[in-house]
Design an enzyme around this catalytic site. Structure first.
Site, mmCIF file in Angstrom:
data_model
loop_
_atom_site.group_PDB
_atom_site.id
_atom_site.type_symbol
_atom_site.label_atom_id
_atom_site.label_comp_id
_atom_site.label_asym_id
_atom_site.label_seq_id
_atom_site.Cartn_x
_atom_site.Cartn_y
_atom_site.Cartn_z
ATOM 1 N N HIS A 156 0.837 -1.198 0.000
ATOM 2 C CA HIS A 156 0.000 0.000 0.000
ATOM 3 C C HIS A 156 0.875 1.252 0.000
ATOM 4 O O HIS A 156 2.063 1.186 0.293
ATOM 5 C CB HIS A 156 -0.911 0.046 1.237
ATOM 6 C CG HIS A 156 -2.121 -0.826 1.115
ATOM 7 N ND1 HIS A 156 -2.091 -2.173 1.411
ATOM 8 C CD2 HIS A 156 -3.402 -0.545 0.726
ATOM 9 C CE1 HIS A 156 -3.303 -2.687 1.214
ATOM 10 N NE2 HIS A 156 -4.118 -1.720 0.795
ATOM 11 N N LYS A 160 -0.332 4.719 4.720
ATOM 12 C CA LYS A 160 -1.183 3.744 5.447
ATOM 13 C C LYS A 160 -0.627 3.505 6.848
ATOM 14 O O LYS A 160 0.572 3.328 7.030
ATOM 15 C CB LYS A 160 -1.270 2.424 4.663
ATOM 16 C CG LYS A 160 -2.230 1.450 5.289
ATOM 17 C CD LYS A 160 -2.681 0.392 4.313
ATOM 18 C CE LYS A 160 -3.611 -0.599 4.973
ATOM 19 N NZ LYS A 160 -4.875 0.005 5.410
#
Ligand SMILES: NC(=O)c1ccc[n+]([C@@H]2O[C@H](COP(=O)([O-])OP(=O)(O)OC[C@H]3O[C@@H](n4cnc5c(N)ncnc54)[C@H](O)[C@@H]3O)[C@@H](O)[C@H]2O)c1
Length: 269
Positions: A156, A160
């Site tokens: 990600h 995050k």
């Protein structure tokens, strides 16, 4: 009935995408935005977040003030905010679609308790592809058993804040369900230093973070002679938003309870 939907985490990456999707979806209207106390967005009109004219929809930091003017709220925030908000949605019997990830076991239990009053849909991933992949993985894991080592790899964007991703955990759970074992008891969430050899039946997780990656997930099953890989690549946040809005509309006429995206898509066994 046109459903009046508010967005919690209004100014966030998902919040902006959700507001656009609500505006473009028949059967619902954007009725409010919720942000953290002290956020620069509080008091602003939602339209100004996308460079649009005023929509007449103000962003507030007060969930209690929103409840009388909405039918439901879509919440992609942080665990503490979701756990606070769910008390309000339960008290008023509203639809609450939860996309927030990283909620701990105590938080999950608190949500399950209030679900007897609110109509909650909660999923670590609102995309159609990932929800279909869950069903496929369960079947594959049940056929392969422990002879094939299962590993879940995810990447990600650099912002995050939780790991492994909620989606990685959902996919790991599908493997555990297929093998009829408890994920918590069999998962290896990180490896560092002298870890010893891999134990048969472990479900491993590996996390990558960087750049602007929306969400890549690969589940692999490795034996001595072959490796099978299932990969999902999220190319934009729009499909999460579309899934979450679909979940809100679906939940409108449901009995109070705790549902997931498999219920919404009619994928439950
Ligand atoms: N389930 C899914 O399909 C899915 C998909 C993408 C992201 N997510 C999850 O959604 C969450 C948000 O992701 P993001 O990328 O939009 O993050 P983000 O940081 O861009 O947005 C979060 C927003 O929540 C706001 N917020 C914090 N406390 C609040 C409070 N008390 N009340 C209201 N708003 C508050 C923040 O100010 C911020 O604007 C994360 O947990 C992420 O993992 C889930």
């Amino acid at each position: 009935m046109i459903m009046k939907i508010a967005i919690a985490g209004a100014g966030g990456r998902m919040g902006r995408e959700l507001a656009r999707t609500v505006q473009n979806t028949p059967g619902c209207v954007l009725a409010g935005g919720l942000e953290a106390k002290g956020s620069a967005y509080v008091g602003m009109d939602y339209g100004t977040l996308f460079g649009q004219p005023n929509l007449g929809v103000k962003i507030t930091d007060n969930p209690a003030a929103l409840m009388p003017i909405i039918d439901g709220i879509i919440d992609f925030t942080v665990p503490a905010a979701t756990l606070d908000l769910v008390r309000h949605t339960a008290e008023h019997g509203k639809v609450h679609v939860i996309g927030t990830t990283g909620i701990d076991a105590a938080g999950e239990a608190a949500i399950a308790v209030v679900a007897s009053r609110a109509r909650i849909v909660k999923s670590g991933n609102y995309s159609l592809g990932i929800n279909l992949m869950q069903g496929i993985l369960k079947k594959v894991a049940s056929v392969l058993g422990d002879d094939y080592d299962a590993e879940v790899l995810e990447m990600h964007h650099r912002h995050k804040i939780d790991a492994p991703s909620g989606t990685a955990l959902m996919l790991g759970k599908a493997v555990a369900d297929g093998r009829q074992v408890d994920l918590k008891a069999r998962s290896v969430r990180s490896r560092d230093g002298h870890t010893g050899a891999r134990k048969p039946g472990d479900i491993g997780f590996a996390t990558l973070r960087g750049g602007s990656v929306v969400g890549d997930h690969t589940v692999m099953f490795a034996s001595d002679s072959e490796r099978i890989e299932f990969t999902h690549i999220a190319q934009s946040r729009e499909m999460f938003a579309r899934g979450a809005v679909r979940a809100a509309l679906w939940a409108q006429n449901k009995k109070p309870g705790l549902y997931d995206m498999q219920d919404v898509l009619g994928l439950k066994d």
